[in-house]
Design a protein around this motif. Sequence first.
Motif, short mmCIF file in Angstrom:
data_model
loop_
_atom_site.label_atom_id
_atom_site.label_comp_id
_atom_site.label_asym_id
_atom_site.label_seq_id
_atom_site.Cartn_x
_atom_site.Cartn_y
_atom_site.Cartn_z
N TRP A 101 0.84 -1.20 0.00
CA TRP A 101 0.00 0.00 0.00
C TRP A 101 0.87 1.24 0.00
O TRP A 101 1.89 1.29 0.71
N ARG A 107 -0.37 1.04 -9.07
CA ARG A 107 -1.58 0.21 -9.07
C ARG A 107 -1.52 -0.83 -10.18
O ARG A 107 -1.93 -1.98 -9.99
N GLU A 153 -1.82 -1.05 -4.00
CA GLU A 153 -3.04 -0.31 -3.71
C GLU A 153 -2.69 1.07 -3.17
O GLU A 153 -1.67 1.25 -2.49
#
Length: 257
Positions: A4, A32, A37
């Motif tokens: 992330w 991405r 993410e």
Amino acid sequence: MIRWIVTDLDGTLVGRDLAMVPASRDALCRFRAAGGEVVIATGRMELSARPFYDELGLDGAAILYNGARTVDLGTGAVLRSRHLPPGAWRTLLEMFGDLPEGVYPVAFCGGEALAVHDVPQLRDYARRDGIDLRDPGDWSALPPGGITKCMLIGDPLPDLAIPGTVTVRSEATYLEVLPEGATKGTALRALAAAHGVPLDQIAAVGDNPNDIDMIALAGLGVAVGDGHPDVRAAADVVVGACADGAVADVVNLALSR
């Protein structure tokens, strides 16, 4: 491995022209596409954060109101929500009449931004965030247990210590009064746990003191090069300035691991 990237908006991903820095936007899209993410973590409310969320093509949670609420902006589902204690809101109401000249309150309740003053400072804030400020008429008419956060905008900002709250500076002239435990860091911890993502697989980047606990929590904590000195001191890595593609630098670091 960084799974992330959690990014602040204003001064980090979004420049002074109120648009995403193209290099940073494109790099997040590349991250991405590589399977990572992206999570937005901002002081902005739903309406204000949504254009950036859509521009990035995101489809998951966003940390809003500096951590007081986490919302899936794609579906509108509220995943986590905190409110000021009723007693803290009553204390703030008592203080509103004694604020320094040039300092004005904004309250957030039920997804609306509310203000009783029509002054340049608040008009500039509303323009910057792309929102309308509604006049509630009477502050005391708002539900005491339904206030997500309160902002004081102007200069000089007072020092506040209200039980049940935490205060953060999100800009030089913005003081945010949030429910105790409502910070970007606590919201990120809860969101990561819900998704089973280890904190050491998260990179977080920001520029102002309201980002410090989020940056300290993440496995890779990153400060924007032209951000607040306290943020730079708390970070693992300091990257370039916002306008030079600070978030693109974060993506490069994340993909190189």
